[in-house]
Design a protein around this motif. Structure first.
Motif, mmCIF file in Angstrom:
data_model
loop_
_atom_site.group_PDB
_atom_site.id
_atom_site.type_symbol
_atom_site.label_atom_id
_atom_site.label_comp_id
_atom_site.label_asym_id
_atom_site.label_seq_id
_atom_site.Cartn_x
_atom_site.Cartn_y
_atom_site.Cartn_z
ATOM 1 N N ASN A 1 -11.822 10.088 -2.680
ATOM 2 C CA ASN A 1 -10.961 10.975 -3.690
ATOM 3 C C ASN A 1 -9.660 9.994 -4.284
ATOM 4 O OD1 ASN A 1 -8.685 12.817 -4.469
ATOM 5 N ND2 ASN A 1 -10.737 14.075 -4.622
ATOM 6 N N MET A 2 -9.649 10.096 -5.530
ATOM 7 C CA MET A 2 -8.522 9.099 -6.361
ATOM 8 C C MET A 2 -7.282 9.724 -5.942
ATOM 9 S SD MET A 2 -8.458 10.818 -10.111
ATOM 10 C CE MET A 2 -6.812 10.361 -10.324
ATOM 11 N N TRP A 3 -7.087 10.836 -5.567
ATOM 12 C CA TRP A 3 -5.899 11.197 -5.327
ATOM 13 C C TRP A 3 -5.330 10.686 -3.697
ATOM 14 C CZ3 TRP A 3 -2.497 12.030 -9.004
ATOM 15 C CH2 TRP A 3 -3.311 12.766 -10.152
ATOM 16 N N LEU A 4 -6.413 10.649 -2.980
ATOM 17 C CA LEU A 4 -6.009 10.013 -1.738
ATOM 18 C C LEU A 4 -5.687 8.793 -1.763
ATOM 19 C CD1 LEU A 4 -8.788 11.719 0.648
ATOM 20 C CD2 LEU A 4 -6.216 12.148 0.527
ATOM 21 N N ALA A 5 -6.284 7.737 -2.673
ATOM 22 C CA ALA A 5 -6.243 6.547 -2.910
ATOM 23 C C ALA A 5 -4.739 6.368 -3.545
ATOM 24 C CB ALA A 5 -6.949 6.048 -4.113
ATOM 25 N N VAL A 6 -4.303 7.354 -4.655
ATOM 26 C CA VAL A 6 -3.163 7.172 -5.023
ATOM 27 C C VAL A 6 -2.053 7.301 -4.133
ATOM 28 C CG1 VAL A 6 -1.579 8.463 -6.585
ATOM 29 C CG2 VAL A 6 -3.650 7.718 -7.443
ATOM 30 N N ILE A 7 -2.110 8.421 -3.141
ATOM 31 C CA ILE A 7 -1.358 8.645 -2.001
ATOM 32 C C ILE A 7 -1.014 7.477 -1.286
ATOM 33 C CG2 ILE A 7 -0.830 10.070 -0.040
ATOM 34 C CD1 ILE A 7 -1.899 12.140 -1.687
ATOM 35 N N ALA A 8 -2.239 6.751 -0.924
ATOM 36 C CA ALA A 8 -2.372 5.520 0.006
ATOM 37 C C ALA A 8 -1.522 4.157 -0.552
ATOM 38 C CB ALA A 8 -3.822 5.192 0.261
ATOM 39 N N MET A 9 -1.601 4.200 -1.834
ATOM 40 C CA MET A 9 -0.889 3.081 -2.717
ATOM 41 C C MET A 9 0.425 3.222 -2.666
ATOM 42 S SD MET A 9 -3.447 1.919 -5.820
ATOM 43 C CE MET A 9 -4.385 3.671 -6.300
ATOM 44 N N LEU A 10 1.039 4.635 -3.016
ATOM 45 C CA LEU A 10 2.408 4.799 -2.847
ATOM 46 C C LEU A 10 2.904 4.810 -1.355
ATOM 47 C CD1 LEU A 10 2.508 8.001 -4.953
ATOM 48 C CD2 LEU A 10 3.309 5.680 -5.803
ATOM 49 N N LEU A 11 2.145 5.200 -0.328
ATOM 50 C CA LEU A 11 2.763 4.959 0.966
ATOM 51 C C LEU A 11 2.641 3.781 1.541
ATOM 52 C CD1 LEU A 11 1.000 7.958 2.601
ATOM 53 C CD2 LEU A 11 3.259 7.776 2.006
ATOM 54 N N VAL A 12 1.657 2.810 1.062
ATOM 55 C CA VAL A 12 1.528 1.327 1.582
ATOM 56 C C VAL A 12 2.708 0.664 0.807
ATOM 57 C CG1 VAL A 12 0.595 -0.796 1.013
ATOM 58 C CG2 VAL A 12 -0.868 1.042 1.614
ATOM 59 N N GLY A 13 2.998 1.047 -0.318
ATOM 60 C CA GLY A 13 4.256 0.439 -1.038
ATOM 61 C C GLY A 13 5.551 0.739 -0.286
ATOM 62 N N LEU A 14 5.834 2.040 -0.107
ATOM 63 C CA LEU A 14 6.834 2.498 0.714
ATOM 64 C C LEU A 14 7.111 1.931 1.967
ATOM 65 C CD1 LEU A 14 9.257 4.543 0.812
ATOM 66 C CD2 LEU A 14 7.694 6.410 1.477
ATOM 67 N N ALA A 15 6.056 1.863 2.801
ATOM 68 C CA ALA A 15 5.951 1.047 4.207
ATOM 69 C C ALA A 15 6.476 -0.338 4.137
ATOM 70 C CB ALA A 15 4.569 1.362 4.661
ATOM 71 N N VAL A 16 5.962 -1.097 3.189
ATOM 72 C CA VAL A 16 6.244 -2.571 2.986
ATOM 73 C C VAL A 16 7.784 -2.603 2.728
ATOM 74 C CG1 VAL A 16 5.883 -4.458 1.691
ATOM 75 C CG2 VAL A 16 3.929 -2.973 2.515
ATOM 76 N N GLY A 17 8.220 -1.778 1.863
ATOM 77 C CA GLY A 17 9.662 -1.644 1.607
ATOM 78 C C GLY A 17 10.574 -1.447 2.760
ATOM 79 N N ALA A 18 10.068 -0.408 3.427
ATOM 80 C CA ALA A 18 10.825 -0.094 4.831
ATOM 81 C C ALA A 18 10.738 -1.310 5.645
ATOM 82 C CB ALA A 18 10.276 1.085 5.056
ATOM 83 N N PHE A 19 9.538 -1.645 5.936
ATOM 84 C CA PHE A 19 9.441 -2.935 6.923
ATOM 85 C C PHE A 19 10.203 -4.144 6.596
ATOM 86 C CE2 PHE A 19 7.067 -6.846 7.660
ATOM 87 C CZ PHE A 19 7.092 -6.809 9.136
ATOM 88 N N GLN A 20 10.216 -4.260 5.242
ATOM 89 C CA GLN A 20 10.908 -5.541 4.943
ATOM 90 C C GLN A 20 12.599 -5.479 5.000
ATOM 91 O OE1 GLN A 20 8.618 -8.172 1.961
ATOM 92 N NE2 GLN A 20 9.394 -6.461 0.787
ATOM 93 N N ARG A 21 12.989 -4.324 4.573
ATOM 94 C CA ARG A 21 14.172 -3.935 4.736
ATOM 95 C C ARG A 21 14.896 -3.855 6.121
ATOM 96 N NH1 ARG A 21 18.199 -6.433 2.283
ATOM 97 N NH2 ARG A 21 20.118 -5.679 3.169
ATOM 98 N N TYR A 22 14.306 -3.358 7.075
ATOM 99 C CA TYR A 22 14.421 -3.284 8.518
ATOM 100 C C TYR A 22 14.934 -4.619 8.874
ATOM 101 C CZ TYR A 22 14.155 -3.348 13.313
ATOM 102 O OH TYR A 22 14.573 -3.420 14.681
ATOM 103 N N TRP A 23 14.154 -5.786 8.656
ATOM 104 C CA TRP A 23 14.792 -7.004 9.122
ATOM 105 C C TRP A 23 15.992 -7.567 8.353
ATOM 106 C CZ3 TRP A 23 12.271 -8.460 13.087
ATOM 107 C CH2 TRP A 23 10.929 -7.980 13.337
ATOM 108 N N SER A 24 16.347 -7.233 7.075
ATOM 109 C CA SER A 24 17.597 -7.369 6.452
ATOM 110 C C SER A 24 18.585 -6.486 6.881
ATOM 111 C CB SER A 24 17.336 -7.358 5.135
ATOM 112 O OG SER A 24 16.337 -8.298 4.680
#
Length: 388
Positions: free
Chosen positions: A91-114
């Protein structure tokens, strides 16, 4: 006093005047083609990712001139995941949510180290730029993955019908677009009138004539822009997403405690920490938002291009950084506005489109953009030096 006032005016509105000058220049050199309704529509569609990423990049820059070099690769990675999901019938909305969550997770992961390990953001995001570009290639297996979901394309700005329908059903003119532009313009003027009235009542200002004149000019530009779009197909759906992002982040930076903390950290991190603000959380918030908006930019990108490829997102981080600095954000942090981001992103988009219409070689286009960015940062540095 008059000379001083004129100097202050030009210093305050340098980039606005530059935008007007560039628009006039390309209008003359392209025989007005750059301001054709279809080209203005393309300006929005082609630069949707710039407005989106620049809003998040501004938060990073406010914290002390920090930048995110990984956002372009995150756009590619998140977009690859979304495209593969939809190509497998999810479903496209699941894909949309996945893309947003992936971006959010990456941002949180990167900033943890900084934020907590104290690795410089430049190094953390540089590592992310390489890592997530590679992961995107792994997900796509080196091939382009088409996005064929018509509803997704229309909602996020890549389909043939990705425009707000005209409820007046005019054949050659989208009246709904013009009415919407007039409503937005009136709201902008009324908000300024209310702001001036409140400031007068509190004794902050004696006269708000300058603010009122500025709001009327902005309203006129909005109506003119709406009229231009109405002569093509109307309001592109991507413009709704851009407007939502800019309004939300303008509110965050101007009306919330988090916004004040972002400016405070950029002004003096040590003093802000001693005043009781958890500066680590402020940094974390800025970069987590950058990741979230990278996810949204991924959605807009694969919708516009109707596919996901390993090369998508290259140079996106540079366009976002340039839009912020050209729009008046300080290279030292603590200074910058969403309104400046709008001006910077529009100027960059106009330069790109104007040079393309003129048939200028792409290599020279990069030279021009580099010089524009250098001049903008040089202006900021010289202004700081004058104050000292």
């Amino acid at each position: 006093m008059k000379a001083s006032s004129i100097g202050a005016f030009f210093k305050k509105y340098t980039m606005v005047l530059a935008l007007v000058a560039v628009a006039i220049l390309f209008s003359v050199t392209t025989n007005g083609k750059v301001l054709y309704p279809q080209n203005l529509n393309n300006l929005i569609s082609q630069n949707g990712y710039v407005f989106t990423l620049a809003a998040g990049m501004l938060l990073c820059i406010l914290t002390g001139g920090n930048i995110d070099l990984a956002c372009g690769s995150v756009v590619c990675f998140a977009g690859a995941i979304g495209a593969v999901m939809m190509s497998n019938g999810i479903n496209m909305w699941l894909a949309v949510i996945a893309m947003l969550l992936v971006g959010l997770a990456v941002g949180a992961f990167q900033r943890y180290w900084s934020a907590w390990v104290r690795i410089p953001p430049f190094i953390t995001t540089l590592a992310g730029m390489y890592a997530f570009r590679g992961l995107a290639n792994v997900v796509l297996q080196g091939y382009a993955v088409p996005v064929e979901n018509v509803a997704f394309l229309n909602i996020f700005g890549g389909g043939a019908d990705c425009y707000i329908p005209d409820f007046f059903h005019n054949a050659n003119f989208n009246m709904t677009c013009l009415v919407a532009a007039v409503i937005v313009a009136v709201i902008a003027v009324l908000m300024t009138v209310r702001k001036v009235a409140v400031q007068k009542k509190m004794g902050i200002i004696k006269s708000g004539t300058a603010d009122l004149i500025k709001s009327v000019i902005i309203a006129a530009v909005i109506i003119w822009f709406g009229w231009k779009l109405a002569n093509y197909k109307g309001i592109p759906s991507v413009l709704i997403w851009i407007a939502a992002v800019l309004l939300i982040y303008n509110y965050i930076t101007t009306k919330t405690a988090v916004g004040r903390h972002l400016y405070a950290v950029g002004g003096n991190e040590k003093a802000t920490r001693l005043s009781g603000v958890n500066t680590n959380k402020v940094f974390f918030f800025a970069y987590a938002n950058m990741g979230l908006l990278s996810g949204l930019a991924a959605i807009l990108t694969i919708a516009r291009l109707s596919s996901s490829q390993p090369t998508y997102g290259q140079g996106y981080e540079m366009d976002a950084i340039a839009a912020c600095f050209i729009g008046g954000a300080s290279a030292y942090g603590g200074i910058g506005k969403i309104s400046g981001v709008i001006i910077g992103a529009t100027l960059m988009g106009l330069i790109n489109q104007g040079m393309s219409i003129m048939g200028m070689d792409s290599n020279y286009q990069k030279v021009i953009k580099g010089l524009v960015l250098l001049l903008a940062v040089m202006f900021d540095v010289l202004s700081k030096r004058e104050k000292k």
